[in-house]
Design an enzyme around this catalytic site. Structure first.
Site: not given
Ligand code: BES
Ligand code: MN
Ligand code: ZN
Length: 496
Positions: A279, A353
């Site tokens: 990120k 996920r």
């Protein structure tokens, strides 16, 4: 802060401070009128002077009124009577608690007609506790010098004109929910160097001891034995070992229809750097909040235990870090989930996920009545809904409606977004059963939910994306404790 009710006229409550309401235009609320009459018009005089307008959020403190038992009278502006909303009530309580000042050890709140349309005294009492505790909440665990002064009154008394068992019950419910919310905030706010997967596991054990919850901690070996290849692929990028945390509230026994548990699955990424798909460094510190789903599961279980809900509730939390390293997932890696389905990890930053899918498969063993997962899953959900609503996803209309109703009742709003097969083709991979993100970059929050749906086929299921609601950034940076009120409300409704 302790909460209780007292049956008395507002002018006769012997206490440090009694808070009474003034609606817009200087209209005194019912109990304010009693204080006015007892003091021979002191409140009306204050209105007449122009000092008291009833403007929302405004306060005026009057002292030593003749004929009034309380040492102080706090006039709380409520705004328009017709527009008196849930928010207005919550704000009024906050205003009263903050306005009471450091000298007030006991605050009596005379809130008889501070009642939003459609709400009852149980709701009001519950929200009063939540609003008051919120107003004085402080994050100082890791500050060497604690702020002193206004941590709020020690006792808050709800002044009633007649005994009201529902209000008393509401105070107890509010206290349990606030305790859950504060646990969630505390865990959320702790930094990732302290709040590691092992730390979360220890906190779960502590919660188990203090609240008679059965807790089981699975370490890497046992996670491997379960063949949770997707979860483990995220965990292996960090030297912090992963944990699978299972917490059980057994409130309904083991027999009969009511025995099928509600399983709450919480995303427990204790830090999300993005991994190899790293990120940007801007605000990356906020990725310590990526375990807020897990923290909300802890909080909901704490509340369920304190409420002694006659319901079986099981929390399942996969916890690990998402870091870049020589052993981390690489874009293009293909992993095999516990379900046997293979996943191409196109972006290592879509890691939530990857850990949740194995937890959802693990949940099958409990033959659940329903499974809710709670996760700071996508930035796209923040783009779609901002910080107001949590994203709610479920293919089950009845379950979605039940959760939306719980969200409304709890004043912890959620907004439904779709999970539909039409989106599933975007998860197509040339090399594995699916990719871990959509090929077009569109509908990111929906795609995240659709990915999870592939692992939640064995039971009714809903997913809450709390990326926008679990914490605040900026100057008020901190965990909000959401969606503990929503989850607890849902559990209370299910418990009947
Ligand atoms: N933890 C983030 C989601 C997130 C983003 C939470 C912003 C709170 C604020 C999640 O793991 C993530 O990185 N998601 C990616 C998914 C994408 C790579 C498909 C995202 O939202 O960018
Ligand atoms: Mn991520
Ligand atoms: Zn994440």
């Amino acid at each position: 802060m302790d909460f209780s009710t007292r049956t008395a006229a507002a002018d006769a409550v012997k206490t440090d401070c009694v808070a009474v309401g003034v609606f817009a235009g200087g209209e005194l609320a019912t109990q304010a009128r009693a204080v006015d009459t007892a003091s021979k018009g002191a409140l009306r005089a204050a209105v007449k002077s122009g000092d008291v307008t009833g403007k929302r959020g405004a306060t005026v403190m009057l002292r030593c009124l003749p004929g009034v038992a309380a040492s102080r009278v706090l006039l709380v502006g409520l705004g328009g009577r017709k527009e008196f909303s849930d928010k207005a009530f919550i704000e009024a309580v906050r205003t009263a608690v903050k306005g009471a000042g450091p000298g007030v050890k006991e605050l009596a709140i005379a809130a008889a007609d501070w009642l939003p349309a459609g709400r009852d005294s149980r709701w009001q009492a519950r929200q009063l506790v939540l609003a008051a505790r919120e107003a004085v909440y402080r994050v100082d665990e890791l500050k060497s010098k604690k702020e002193d002064g206004n941590g709020g009154p020690e006792r808050v008394v709800l002044v009633l004109s007649s005994r009201d068992a529902a209000a008393e019950h509401g105070l107890a419910q509010g206290t349990a929910i606030a305790n859950g919310v504060e646990l969630t905030k505390r865990l959320g706010n702790l930094p990732a160097n302290i709040c590691t997967p092992a730390f979360l596991a220890d906190e779960a054990k502590k919660l188990g001891r203090s609240h008679k919850l059965a807790v089981e901690i699975l370490d890497r070996k046992r996670i491997e034995a379960l063949k949770m290849g997707s979860f483990l692929s995220v965990a292996k990028g960090s030297t912090e070992p992963p944990r699978l945390i299972v917490i059980k509230h057994e409130g309904a026994g083991s027999k009969g229809k009511a025995a099928a548990p509600i399983v709450l699955v919480g995303k427990g990424i204790t830090f999300d750097s993005g991994g190899i798909s790293i990120k940007p460094s801007n605000a990356m510190d906020e990725m310590k909040f990526d375990m807020c789903g897990a923290a909300s599961v802890f909080g909901a279980l704490r509340a369920a235990a304190e409420l002694k809900l006659k319901l079986n509730v099981i929390g399942v939390v996969p916890a690990c870090e998402n870091l870049p390293s020589g052993t981390a997932n690489k874009p293009g890696d293909i992993v095999t989930s516990m379900s046997g389905q293979t996943i191409e990890v196109l972006n290592t930053d879509a890691e939530g996920r990857l850990i949740l899918c194995d937890a959802l498969t693990y949940a099958e063993r409990f033959k659940p009545a329903v499974v809710l997962d709670v996760a700071t899953l996508t930035g796209a959900c923040v783009v779609a809904l901002g910080e107001v609503n949590s994203g709610l996803f479920s293919a089950d209309d009845a379950l979605a409606d039940e959760l939306l109703a719980a969200a409304k009742a709890a004043v912890d709003p959620a907004w439904r977004l779709p999970v539909q097969d039409e989106y599933q083709e975007l998860l197509k991979s040339n090399f594995a059963d699916m990719a871990n993100l959509g090929t077009t970059g569109k509908a990111g929050a929906v795609i995240g939910a659709c990915f999870l749906a592939r692992f939640a086929r064995a039971y009714p299921w809903a997913h809450l994306d709390i990326a926008g609601t679990a914490y605040k950034g900026g100057p008020a940076k901190g965990a909000t404790g959401r969606p503990v009120p929503l989850l607890t409300e849902f559990l209370m409704q299910r418990a009947g």
